[in-house]
Design a protein around this motif. Sequence first.
Motif, mmCIF file in Angstrom:
data_model
loop_
_atom_site.group_PDB
_atom_site.id
_atom_site.type_symbol
_atom_site.label_atom_id
_atom_site.label_comp_id
_atom_site.label_asym_id
_atom_site.label_seq_id
_atom_site.Cartn_x
_atom_site.Cartn_y
_atom_site.Cartn_z
ATOM 1 N N LEU A 103 0.827 -1.199 0.000
ATOM 2 C CA LEU A 103 0.000 0.000 0.000
ATOM 3 C C LEU A 103 0.867 1.256 0.000
ATOM 4 C CD1 LEU A 103 -2.731 1.499 0.371
ATOM 5 C CD2 LEU A 103 -2.361 1.312 2.816
ATOM 6 N N LEU A 104 1.867 1.290 0.843
ATOM 7 C CA LEU A 104 2.698 2.486 0.954
ATOM 8 C C LEU A 104 3.536 2.733 -0.292
ATOM 9 C CD1 LEU A 104 3.731 2.357 4.716
ATOM 10 C CD2 LEU A 104 1.841 3.597 3.639
ATOM 11 N N ASP A 105 3.810 1.681 -1.064
ATOM 12 C CA ASP A 105 4.541 1.861 -2.321
ATOM 13 C C ASP A 105 3.700 2.592 -3.362
ATOM 14 O OD1 ASP A 105 6.769 0.631 -1.310
ATOM 15 O OD2 ASP A 105 6.416 -1.287 -2.330
ATOM 16 N N THR A 106 2.386 2.621 -3.175
ATOM 17 C CA THR A 106 1.506 3.309 -4.131
ATOM 18 C C THR A 106 1.430 4.804 -3.863
ATOM 19 O OG1 THR A 106 -0.502 3.020 -2.828
ATOM 20 C CG2 THR A 106 0.075 1.240 -4.357
ATOM 21 N N GLN A 107 1.875 5.228 -2.700
ATOM 22 C CA GLN A 107 1.803 6.643 -2.323
ATOM 23 C C GLN A 107 2.827 7.453 -3.102
ATOM 24 O OE1 GLN A 107 2.334 7.468 1.829
ATOM 25 N NE2 GLN A 107 1.658 9.566 1.618
ATOM 26 N N GLN A 108 2.393 8.610 -3.574
ATOM 27 C CA GLN A 108 3.293 9.526 -4.276
ATOM 28 C C GLN A 108 3.751 10.584 -3.277
ATOM 29 O OE1 GLN A 108 1.286 11.002 -7.747
ATOM 30 N NE2 GLN A 108 0.867 8.949 -8.531
ATOM 31 N N ALA A 109 5.015 10.937 -3.332
ATOM 32 C CA ALA A 109 5.615 11.844 -2.351
ATOM 33 C C ALA A 109 4.915 13.199 -2.289
ATOM 34 C CB ALA A 109 7.097 12.038 -2.653
ATOM 35 N N ASP A 110 4.398 13.676 -3.402
ATOM 36 C CA ASP A 110 3.799 15.011 -3.430
ATOM 37 C C ASP A 110 2.280 15.005 -3.211
ATOM 38 O OD1 ASP A 110 3.348 13.710 -5.839
ATOM 39 O OD2 ASP A 110 3.430 15.551 -7.028
ATOM 40 N N ARG A 111 1.732 13.846 -2.827
ATOM 41 C CA ARG A 111 0.271 13.739 -2.630
ATOM 42 C C ARG A 111 -0.032 12.971 -1.350
ATOM 43 N NH1 ARG A 111 -2.236 12.261 -8.514
ATOM 44 N NH2 ARG A 111 -1.397 14.063 -9.580
ATOM 45 N N PRO A 112 -1.119 13.356 -0.670
ATOM 46 C CA PRO A 112 -1.508 12.574 0.518
ATOM 47 C C PRO A 112 -2.099 11.234 0.092
ATOM 48 C CG PRO A 112 -3.114 14.300 0.103
ATOM 49 C CD PRO A 112 -1.992 14.502 -0.891
ATOM 50 N N LEU A 113 -1.989 10.259 0.963
ATOM 51 C CA LEU A 113 -2.581 8.949 0.722
ATOM 52 C C LEU A 113 -3.954 8.938 1.382
ATOM 53 C CD1 LEU A 113 -2.390 5.981 -0.198
ATOM 54 C CD2 LEU A 113 -1.325 5.484 2.012
ATOM 55 N N VAL A 114 -4.992 8.718 0.607
ATOM 56 C CA VAL A 114 -6.356 8.698 1.115
ATOM 57 C C VAL A 114 -6.887 7.274 0.970
ATOM 58 C CG1 VAL A 114 -8.707 9.581 0.855
ATOM 59 C CG2 VAL A 114 -6.743 11.093 0.464
ATOM 60 N N ILE A 115 -7.401 6.727 2.075
ATOM 61 C CA ILE A 115 -7.953 5.371 2.051
ATOM 62 C C ILE A 115 -9.431 5.454 2.369
ATOM 63 C CG2 ILE A 115 -7.850 3.090 3.120
ATOM 64 C CD1 ILE A 115 -4.932 3.825 3.928
ATOM 65 N N VAL A 116 -10.243 4.940 1.465
ATOM 66 C CA VAL A 116 -11.683 4.894 1.672
ATOM 67 C C VAL A 116 -12.063 3.422 1.825
ATOM 68 C CG1 VAL A 116 -13.940 5.448 0.712
ATOM 69 C CG2 VAL A 116 -12.000 6.972 0.289
ATOM 70 N N ALA A 117 -12.718 3.095 2.917
ATOM 71 C CA ALA A 117 -13.070 1.694 3.170
ATOM 72 C C ALA A 117 -14.536 1.594 3.579
ATOM 73 C CB ALA A 117 -12.169 1.118 4.273
ATOM 74 N N GLY A 118 -15.101 0.427 3.443
ATOM 75 C CA GLY A 118 -16.489 0.220 3.826
ATOM 76 C C GLY A 118 -16.752 -1.223 4.133
ATOM 77 N N SER A 119 -17.995 -1.510 4.453
ATOM 78 C CA SER A 119 -18.408 -2.850 4.824
ATOM 79 C C SER A 119 -19.225 -3.476 3.719
ATOM 80 C CB SER A 119 -19.230 -2.768 6.108
ATOM 81 O OG SER A 119 -19.784 -4.031 6.409
ATOM 82 N N LEU A 120 -19.087 -4.779 3.582
ATOM 83 C CA LEU A 120 -19.882 -5.512 2.595
ATOM 84 C C LEU A 120 -21.253 -5.897 3.116
ATOM 85 C CD1 LEU A 120 -17.146 -7.910 1.228
ATOM 86 C CD2 LEU A 120 -18.026 -5.861 0.156
ATOM 87 N N SER A 121 -21.406 -5.877 4.404
ATOM 88 C CA SER A 121 -22.682 -6.324 4.953
ATOM 89 C C SER A 121 -23.515 -5.128 5.228
ATOM 90 C CB SER A 121 -22.476 -7.180 6.193
ATOM 91 O OG SER A 121 -21.878 -6.441 7.210
#
Length: 121
Positions: A103-121
Amino acid sequence: MLKRENELRLGQEVQKRFEEAERSGSKTDWIDVATQVQLEVLREFNVAESSLQAYRCAANKHGISLYVKYNRAREGSLKVGAPSPDVSLISLMDDGTTRLQSLLDTQQADRPLVIVAGSLS
């Protein structure tokens, strides 16, 4: 059907299955147990298993879902602004192959890392 699902979920056997699923290293997750219980209820009432999503949606649409109060999920220790823990991501490629990356390898140095998560149920 919801009453029957509630009876099963609160029974000792299903509670043991939930506990096992919550253990670190378990091959199943709590959502797998919940899905198994819901499929069992559908079969018991002679409803096609393909109706699972409709069953879940109907309970939520009509405000009769019982499971917020029995939610076994816990609030984690991660706080807003804290460094993100690194987790493995599996990317499904157009050619049908998968690619594992950090996951952290996908982060770009000049941009914040935003994670959006949810539930399947």
